[in-house]
Design a protein around this motif. Sequence first.
Motif, mmCIF file in Angstrom:
data_model
loop_
_atom_site.group_PDB
_atom_site.id
_atom_site.type_symbol
_atom_site.label_atom_id
_atom_site.label_comp_id
_atom_site.label_asym_id
_atom_site.label_seq_id
_atom_site.Cartn_x
_atom_site.Cartn_y
_atom_site.Cartn_z
ATOM 1 N N ASP A 36 -20.838 -12.601 -19.788
ATOM 2 C CA ASP A 36 -20.292 -11.446 -20.505
ATOM 3 C C ASP A 36 -20.820 -11.316 -21.935
ATOM 4 O O ASP A 36 -20.230 -10.601 -22.746
ATOM 5 C CB ASP A 36 -18.748 -11.502 -20.514
ATOM 6 N N TYR A 72 -21.403 -0.078 -19.256
ATOM 7 C CA TYR A 72 -20.483 -1.222 -19.352
ATOM 8 C C TYR A 72 -20.397 -1.788 -20.763
ATOM 9 O O TYR A 72 -19.583 -2.678 -21.011
ATOM 10 C CB TYR A 72 -20.942 -2.325 -18.383
ATOM 11 N N LEU A 76 -19.500 -8.383 -15.032
ATOM 12 C CA LEU A 76 -18.406 -8.300 -14.060
ATOM 13 C C LEU A 76 -17.629 -7.009 -14.310
ATOM 14 O O LEU A 76 -17.510 -6.603 -15.455
ATOM 15 C CB LEU A 76 -17.472 -9.504 -14.198
ATOM 16 N N PRO A 77 -17.140 -6.335 -13.266
ATOM 17 C CA PRO A 77 -16.878 -6.834 -11.913
ATOM 18 C C PRO A 77 -18.075 -6.847 -10.966
ATOM 19 O O PRO A 77 -17.877 -7.165 -9.788
ATOM 20 C CB PRO A 77 -15.815 -5.850 -11.389
ATOM 21 N N LEU A 78 -19.269 -6.489 -11.410
ATOM 22 C CA LEU A 78 -20.416 -6.461 -10.494
ATOM 23 C C LEU A 78 -20.826 -7.894 -10.152
ATOM 24 O O LEU A 78 -21.364 -8.609 -11.004
ATOM 25 C CB LEU A 78 -21.599 -5.725 -11.127
ATOM 26 N N GLN A 79 -20.552 -8.285 -8.929
ATOM 27 C CA GLN A 79 -20.975 -9.598 -8.465
ATOM 28 C C GLN A 79 -22.453 -9.512 -8.109
ATOM 29 O O GLN A 79 -22.914 -8.520 -7.558
ATOM 30 C CB GLN A 79 -20.189 -10.010 -7.218
#
Lengths: 310, 310
Positions: free
Chosen positions: A19, A52, A286-289
């Motif tokens: 992050d 994001y 995240l939330p993109l795995q």
Amino acid sequence: MTSPFTGLSAFPLTPLPSDHLDEPAFARLVRRLAGSGVDSITALGSTGSYAYLTAEERARVARLAVENADGTPVLVGVGALRTSHVLRHADDAAAAGAAGLLLAPVSYQPLTDHDVLELFRTVTEHSGLPVVVYDNPGTTHFRFSTELYGRIAELPGIASIKIPPLPADAAEARARVEEIRAVIPEHVTLGISGDGSAAAGLTAGCDAWYSVLAGTLPEPALRILRAAQRGRLADGEAEDGAAEDAAAESKRLEPLWKLFAEFGSLRVIAAVAEELGLVPHRCLPLPLQGLTEEQRTRVADTLDILGLDG
Amino acid sequence: MTSPFTGLSAFPLTPLPSDHLDEPAFARLVRRLAGSGVDSITALGSTGSYAYLTAEERARVARLAVENADGTPVLVGVGALRTSHVLRHADDAAAAGAAGLLLAPVSYQPLTDHDVLELFRTVTEHSGLPVVVYDNPGTTHFRFSTELYGRIAELPGIASIKIPPLPADAAEARARVEEIRAVIPEHVTLGISGDGSAAAGLTAGCDAWYSVLAGTLPEPALRILRAAQRGRLADGEAEDGAAEDAAAESKRLEPLWKLFAEFGSLRVIAAVAEELGLVPHRCLPLPLQGLTEEQRTRVADTLDILGLDG
């Protein structure tokens, strides 16, 4: 092909492991692109995860991009849900030295044509930078009509439209390009997106390719672009077989396009960049795995088969 | 019906005239709801424009909501594109004194089931507050499967699911509610959204109504809710004709539901609140344009016909 709105624009990832923006990794990606001969670098495209990031992160990425681009023109994505935020991003991009802005009508509440026209009017009136209209219905969920392309393209300051993939049939693709050209001023370029159909798009008459692939693997993208450009010399003096060469170069990458279609181009290109050691692992926000181990193995095997593994 | 996850939850607007949060107007909206007898107030729902606000604005709105709710439980929308931002909003909501969180899987890149499950896992592990799963495919573009409802609902901390409108046919609606109930724990409530089909949803067995209308006009929403509740007393002792009363109350508002369907519930309820003098004009964040003068006239006429004009 000297404008930043023609030729190949490479969209680098913005690596965000744990992050946090990995500034050295991003700077390396940009320097690599600057050395590759791409026509422009678009920081903070969809591939650069602009939606994001905080305003501070976006301003920092814009600065790093320009500082490391070694004179290659840098476009900066400024899309946001709220118009006032778009204007702030546009100011930060201008302060960073961007050559242009990429603006998608990002939506939460569905947008009307009137909302979108006024958004582009506000931004072009506010910023001195040329704007690329970013039509990406898969992420924005807004559908441009051809008529709206025309109304937006006549705003002073609009430089280009990044259009979604064209029809697969070559004649239909050419007809669609002509249909759009009929409603936009001559100085506004058309750029294709959707890497798997870029060769066909360029052959059908698009001036630019706004490319996910080129942000991480510029060389195979440049091979496609240059073949397509040889097929579209001025005054119809196209080199025989060049369009076929572009199609063949693109066809060779079919296993990659299939992965893009199956998992989304962002998750695949992130796995490619991770696999090649260009960015740290788990570089998406995240939330993109990221892809699973099994899916990554397929990506690695594909790079190996295509001779793209370094 | 003492839980904040049953009965009527009212979603107030967040007025943003000239792109600035109008704190006194928001506080007045909340006090009005607190005095109306609604079961909970959900600040920063879609109606509250959460997706458009900065973290600072969202923290401020959460505080104002709790301070002005006079003990009525306040739920706070914490959805954001990036998981770390959701966690920050959740912390701010907890610090404000919220009774629960509303969380939608907001998307830019399309999300997988795995992304969404891990998002809810991360948030429920991080926050001590109960969470309402917000299924709103029209804004998030994510489609929950019934199986995913089940996997998320079994996470400790999940209190409720806010579901989209049910099938129009009463038997199909009941079957759909039963289908969901079969995969979720008993303590997880089901709340209907889509105001026009709320009466039918409550009659079909939903425990709660998460309501746009009630955020601005709580009384007509409470009339529908109370009739529906009389039709669903414990042990099957439903009052005869109560479900029909709920349907009739809802049917009476049909002209309003038609406007919701035509222009979107947010733009219409904003025009209603503006028309009634509850919020300043042009209270939505740009790029969302309010209704045109002609459309506003239709809204005003509808309020007049329905006797809702003050």
